[in-house]
Design a protein around this motif. Structure first.
Motif, PDB file in Angstrom:
ATOM      1  N   ALA A 213     -25.658  -2.062  -3.908  1.00 42.57           N
ATOM      2  CA  ALA A 213     -24.811  -2.169  -5.084  1.00 42.57           C
ATOM      3  C   ALA A 213     -23.684  -3.173  -4.494  1.00 42.57           C
ATOM      4  CB  ALA A 213     -24.159  -0.716  -5.227  1.00 42.57           C
ATOM      5  N   ALA A 214     -23.086  -4.142  -5.590  1.00 43.66           N
ATOM      6  CA  ALA A 214     -22.044  -4.940  -5.398  1.00 43.66           C
ATOM      7  C   ALA A 214     -20.651  -4.618  -5.335  1.00 43.66           C
ATOM      8  CB  ALA A 214     -22.415  -6.446  -6.201  1.00 43.66           C
ATOM      9  N   SER A 215     -20.604  -3.158  -5.901  1.00 43.69           N
ATOM     10  CA  SER A 215     -19.400  -2.411  -5.725  1.00 43.69           C
ATOM     11  C   SER A 215     -19.669  -1.091  -5.583  1.00 43.69           C
ATOM     12  CB  SER A 215     -18.516  -2.679  -6.921  1.00 43.69           C
ATOM     13  OG  SER A 215     -18.860  -2.616  -8.372  1.00 43.69           O
ATOM     14  N   ALA A 216     -18.610  -0.333  -5.409  1.00 42.86           N
ATOM     15  CA  ALA A 216     -18.661   1.345  -5.558  1.00 42.86           C
ATOM     16  C   ALA A 216     -18.418   1.749  -6.939  1.00 42.86           C
ATOM     17  CB  ALA A 216     -17.765   1.921  -4.635  1.00 42.86           C
ATOM     18  N   GLY A 217     -18.385   2.990  -7.262  1.00 40.64           N
ATOM     19  CA  GLY A 217     -18.188   3.234  -8.719  1.00 40.64           C
ATOM     20  C   GLY A 217     -19.339   3.058  -9.445  1.00 40.64           C
ATOM     21  N   ALA A 245      -8.719  -0.376  -8.062  1.00 40.92           N
ATOM     22  CA  ALA A 245      -8.541  -1.063  -9.433  1.00 40.92           C
ATOM     23  C   ALA A 245      -8.581  -0.087 -10.567  1.00 40.92           C
ATOM     24  CB  ALA A 245      -9.934  -1.943  -9.413  1.00 40.92           C
ATOM     25  N   HIS A 246      -9.360   1.179 -10.326  1.00 40.82           N
ATOM     26  CA  HIS A 246      -9.291   2.078 -11.344  1.00 40.82           C
ATOM     27  C   HIS A 246      -7.666   2.793 -11.483  1.00 40.82           C
ATOM     28  CE1 HIS A 246     -13.259   2.157 -13.041  1.00 40.82           C
ATOM     29  NE2 HIS A 246     -13.797   2.177 -12.006  1.00 40.82           N
ATOM     30  N   TYR A 247      -7.260   3.034 -10.430  1.00 41.68           N
ATOM     31  CA  TYR A 247      -5.893   3.495 -10.276  1.00 41.68           C
ATOM     32  C   TYR A 247      -4.929   2.849 -11.037  1.00 41.68           C
ATOM     33  CZ  TYR A 247      -7.448   7.263  -7.023  1.00 41.68           C
ATOM     34  OH  TYR A 247      -8.223   8.464  -6.550  1.00 41.68           O
ATOM     35  N   LEU A 248      -4.888   1.515 -10.735  1.00 41.17           N
ATOM     36  CA  LEU A 248      -3.878   0.563 -11.263  1.00 41.17           C
ATOM     37  C   LEU A 248      -4.180   0.155 -12.685  1.00 41.17           C
ATOM     38  CD1 LEU A 248      -3.842  -2.286  -8.545  1.00 41.17           C
ATOM     39  CD2 LEU A 248      -2.171  -0.562  -8.810  1.00 41.17           C
ATOM     40  N   ALA A 249      -5.657   0.190 -13.185  1.00 43.92           N
ATOM     41  CA  ALA A 249      -5.782   0.359 -14.683  1.00 43.92           C
ATOM     42  C   ALA A 249      -5.307   1.474 -15.463  1.00 43.92           C
ATOM     43  CB  ALA A 249      -7.091  -0.065 -14.934  1.00 43.92           C
ATOM     44  N   ALA A 250      -5.339   2.369 -14.999  1.00 52.70           N
ATOM     45  CA  ALA A 250      -5.010   3.731 -15.511  1.00 52.70           C
ATOM     46  C   ALA A 250      -3.266   3.717 -15.688  1.00 52.70           C
ATOM     47  CB  ALA A 250      -5.648   5.139 -14.560  1.00 52.70           C
ATOM     48  N   THR A 251      -2.725   3.108 -14.511  1.00 58.73           N
ATOM     49  CA  THR A 251      -1.155   3.178 -14.760  1.00 58.73           C
ATOM     50  C   THR A 251      -0.841   2.263 -15.720  1.00 58.73           C
ATOM     51  OG1 THR A 251      -1.325   3.476 -12.052  1.00 58.73           O
ATOM     52  CG2 THR A 251       0.919   2.669 -13.361  1.00 58.73           C
ATOM     53  N   VAL A 259      -4.722  12.575 -19.398  1.00 58.89           N
ATOM     54  CA  VAL A 259      -6.173  11.932 -19.534  1.00 58.89           C
ATOM     55  C   VAL A 259      -6.245  10.945 -18.237  1.00 58.89           C
ATOM     56  CG1 VAL A 259      -7.399  10.358 -20.841  1.00 58.89           C
ATOM     57  CG2 VAL A 259      -6.317  11.788 -21.949  1.00 58.89           C
ATOM     58  N   ARG A 260      -5.117  10.270 -17.872  1.00 56.87           N
ATOM     59  CA  ARG A 260      -5.114   9.461 -16.728  1.00 56.87           C
ATOM     60  C   ARG A 260      -5.382  10.304 -15.559  1.00 56.87           C
ATOM     61  NH1 ARG A 260      -0.200   7.064 -19.006  1.00 56.87           N
ATOM     62  NH2 ARG A 260       0.884   8.171 -17.234  1.00 56.87           N
ATOM     63  N   ALA A 261      -4.853  11.552 -15.485  1.00 53.63           N
ATOM     64  CA  ALA A 261      -5.051  12.215 -14.256  1.00 53.63           C
ATOM     65  C   ALA A 261      -6.567  12.726 -14.324  1.00 53.63           C
ATOM     66  CB  ALA A 261      -4.033  13.436 -14.341  1.00 53.63           C
ATOM     67  N   LEU A 262      -7.082  12.802 -15.241  1.00 51.78           N
ATOM     68  CA  LEU A 262      -8.671  13.497 -15.431  1.00 51.78           C
ATOM     69  C   LEU A 262      -9.578  12.129 -15.032  1.00 51.78           C
ATOM     70  CD1 LEU A 262      -8.576  15.449 -18.334  1.00 51.78           C
ATOM     71  CD2 LEU A 262      -9.184  16.335 -16.185  1.00 51.78           C
ATOM     72  N   ARG A 269     -13.746  11.486  -7.285  1.00 50.68           N
ATOM     73  CA  ARG A 269     -14.763  12.075  -6.651  1.00 50.68           C
ATOM     74  C   ARG A 269     -16.050  11.282  -6.855  1.00 50.68           C
ATOM     75  NH1 ARG A 269     -13.248  16.498  -4.434  1.00 50.68           N
ATOM     76  NH2 ARG A 269     -11.996  17.818  -5.670  1.00 50.68           N
ATOM     77  N   LEU A 270     -16.215  10.288  -7.794  1.00 46.60           N
ATOM     78  CA  LEU A 270     -17.429   9.468  -7.754  1.00 46.60           C
ATOM     79  C   LEU A 270     -17.498   8.706  -6.614  1.00 46.60           C
ATOM     80  CD1 LEU A 270     -19.916   8.395  -9.085  1.00 46.60           C
ATOM     81  CD2 LEU A 270     -18.681   7.059 -10.565  1.00 46.60           C
ATOM     82  N   ALA A 271     -16.411   7.898  -6.293  1.00 45.75           N
ATOM     83  CA  ALA A 271     -16.051   7.216  -4.910  1.00 45.75           C
ATOM     84  C   ALA A 271     -16.235   7.910  -3.738  1.00 45.75           C
ATOM     85  CB  ALA A 271     -14.898   6.322  -4.914  1.00 45.75           C
ATOM     86  N   GLY A 272     -16.054   9.041  -3.745  1.00 46.68           N
ATOM     87  CA  GLY A 272     -16.292   9.887  -2.395  1.00 46.68           C
ATOM     88  C   GLY A 272     -17.880  10.163  -2.245  1.00 46.68           C
ATOM     89  N   GLU A 273     -18.392  10.356  -3.573  1.00 46.44           N
ATOM     90  CA  GLU A 273     -19.959  10.736  -3.398  1.00 46.44           C
ATOM     91  C   GLU A 273     -20.708   9.354  -3.002  1.00 46.44           C
ATOM     92  OE1 GLU A 273     -23.234  12.919  -3.631  1.00 46.44           O
ATOM     93  OE2 GLU A 273     -21.370  13.501  -3.429  1.00 46.44           O
ATOM     94  N   VAL A 274     -20.262   8.261  -3.297  1.00 48.85           N
ATOM     95  CA  VAL A 274     -20.733   7.137  -3.288  1.00 48.85           C
ATOM     96  C   VAL A 274     -20.568   6.906  -1.571  1.00 48.85           C
ATOM     97  CG1 VAL A 274     -20.815   4.547  -3.464  1.00 48.85           C
ATOM     98  CG2 VAL A 274     -20.559   6.070  -5.520  1.00 48.85           C
TER      99      VAL A 274
END
Length: 564
Positions: A213-217, A245-251, A259-262, A269-274
């Motif tokens: 995978a070329a990135s996580a997520g 990047a997801h955190y910055l985009a959500a901000t 919705v941003r918190a969810l 959680r997905l990153a942690g599982e990966v």
């Protein structure tokens, strides 16, 4: 070896840094075969702009970014119960307050994983996941998870419209679960270098020997499922932290706070599982590695591999020690607030007061990002305010101390020309991942002044000056120190070039992944007949008669030696 290369919104349909790295990897590891799986790529719309593929690419499979059509398959009573149980686990895992330090036995993380794989099994066996995720029962389950004791504070206030907005986003994020990539059949035969038609040639993920995978997520999600369904090893490479990047985009998004918190909780959680499930993680720098460790990755499965960059194009500039105007500072990159050009202009005002012949060239990549033009206009206005005589044209043409130029224009037609025209390159960012522009300056043997953000200190390694971010005075002092000392500039530039050639070339990157592929293969048998040219095609134990390889080795009493 047959590699399944998993990308998101990039190769082979994009030519950015990620796309270039993937292309170099595929071409540089030509003895291996690659199947490309592109999330967010629309083969029919983007086929004209697709990068030419080398012969060792078997084919490409894509998942378009647009709305997913209902597959026409509904769920019966039993399947609905399975969906509700799995989705409840997923929702509870998302909404639960995270532990201070992630551990393998984190109950919320385990529930999230159980729900994720439960939905994957249901989608693979019965389909219908898209409609189920948009159903009323999904919203009711999410509402219950948001109101449950121990839920995150940010999600407890979610209203029904917030929950509907989140389930819509969640359905998009979980579309890889419903793809037809999880099979053991070959794809359609190829008719040329670019495959049979716009999308063909690649088989199911059950046929590959390794998923990379070329990135996580989202890009790693098909790799997680291939590991679950077929036991395929998973390698994840991150050169920019996808979760960050997801955190910055959500901000910056116009979504409601719950919705941003969810969304932040889901991506965390997905990153942690990966990070927990990948056989090996290859962060591109220590900055990315720290994020991965904080999210639960084990240090034993982390291997830093710096991104490979083309050093040859900068060779002529780097070998010419006399090139560059000794009074010129240069900033080169994308114009955006994170680059903090405002602090740079204020710093240069101080430089100009102490060294009146100094010049600053701001050489920007062509503006594409929303808001970049407005920020550039703001910086131009600030420069006119800080240097009123020059802005009014009271000096001869070409003597303005600050120039705003576009890369590809008459003054800086190429990157090499942009670096060659200056003696000191400045990076003033307040947020940075892996500083590509800094490495380019190092290839060009340029002395650098940088702010201490992201992986800057790790990249520089003592071959440039580093100052705190948002500190124009410190930035000005460092620039003046180099402008006034030519000998120091040359020494730092030469050391920077030597460091870049040692650590950041394409060759070192390919050598690292060549070894990593063989290492992972040595622990997992390949899934097809291979030639003798590929070492470690099967684990050594596979050649031992009987079931010896599956027997635990015990020590004989009193001897410390294994039993015969």
């Amino acid at each position: 070896m047959r590699i399944g290369l998993l990308t998101e919104g990039g190769y082979p349909y994009a030519t950015g840094e990620s796309g270039l790295w993937c292309d170099r990897l595929v071409r540089g590891l030509a003895p291996h075969e690659f199947d490309l799986y592109a999330l967010g790529g629309d083969a029919r719309r983007e086929a004209p702009g697709r990068l030419p593929l080398p012969p060792n690419v078997r084919g490409v499979r894509t998942a378009p970014p647009g709305p997913d059509e209902h597959d026409g398959r509904g769920h019966g009573r039993r399947e609905r119960r399975r969906f509700e149980a799995a989705f409840k686990d997923l929702a509870d895992g998302i909404c639960a307050e995270p532990s201070a330090a992630p551990t393998p036995d984190d109950e919320a993380a385990q529930r999230f994983a159980a729900g994720l794989y439960g939905l994957a099994d249901l989608a693979r066996g019965h389909g219908g996941l898209t409609a189920a995720l948009r159903s009323e029962s999904a919203v009711r389950i999410l509402e219950s998870a948001c109101r449950a004791p121990g839920a995150r504070r940010g999600v407890a206030a979610a209203t029904v419209p917030d929950q509907l907005a989140f389930t819509d986003q969640l359905e998009r994020a979980l579309r890889p679960l419903s793809l037809d990539w999880y099979g053991e059949e070959e794809g359609p035969a190829r008719t040329g270098r670019d495959g049979a038609g716009p999308d063909g040639g690649a088989g199911g993920l059950g046929l590959v020997d390794l998923c990379h995978a070329a990135s996580a997520g989202a890009a790693a999600l098909p790799g997680l499922l291939a590991k679950r369904f077929f036991g395929t090893p998973l390698l994840v490479t991150e050169y920019g932290v996808q979760l960050r990047a997801h955190y910055l985009a959500a901000t910056g998004a116009t979504l409601a706070t719950p919705v941003r918190a969810l969304l932040a909780a889901f991506h965390g959680r997905l990153a942690g599982e990966v990070y927990r499930r990948a056989d090996l993680l290859t962060p591109g720098n220590t900055h990315a590695r720290r994020w991965q460790e904080k999210c639960g990755a084990e240090r034993s499965r982390l291997r830093t591999v710096y991104p490979g960059m083309d050093a040859e194009r900068f060779a002529e500039v780097g070998e010419d020690e006399e090139s560059g105007d000794p009074t010129t500072l240069a900033w080169i990159g994308r114009v955006e607030p994170a680059k903090d050009l405002v602090a740079l202009l204020h710093a240069f005002a101080e430089v100009r007061r102490q060294q009146p012949d100094a010049r600053l060239r701001i050489i920007a990549a062509p503006v594409r990002e929303p808001g970049a033009a407005a920020y550039l206009a703001h910086c131009r206005a600030l420069a006119a305010q800080l240097f009123p005589d020059e802005a009014a044209g009271r000096h001869a043409v070409g003597e303005n101390p600050v120039s705003f130029e576009e890369l590809g224009g008459p003054e800086a037609p190429t990157l090499e020309d942009a670096y060659a025209a200056s003696s000191v390159v400045v990076l003033s960012s307040v947020v940075e991942g892996f500083p590509v522009g800094l490495v380019e300056a190092m290839f060009c043997a340029r002395a650098t002044v940088s702010t201490d953000v992201g992986a800057v200190v790790e990249v520089i390694g003592g071959t440039g000056l580093v100052v705190p971010p948002r500190n124009p005075k410190a930035l000005a002092d460092a620039c003046l120190a180099l402008l006034r000392d030519p000998g120091r500039r040359h020494r730092l530039g030469a050391a920077a070039r030597a460091r870049a050639l040692e650590l950041f070339t394409v060759e070192q990157n390919l050598a690292a992944f060549r070894g990593i592929y063989l290492e992972l293969l040595s622990h997992s048998p390949v899934r097809r007949r291979v030639t003798s040219e590929v070492p470690f095609a099967h684990p050594a134990e596979a050649h031992v008669p009987g079931s010896w390889a599956n027997q635990p080795v015990t020590a004989a009493a009193g001897t410390g030696e294994p039993d015969a």
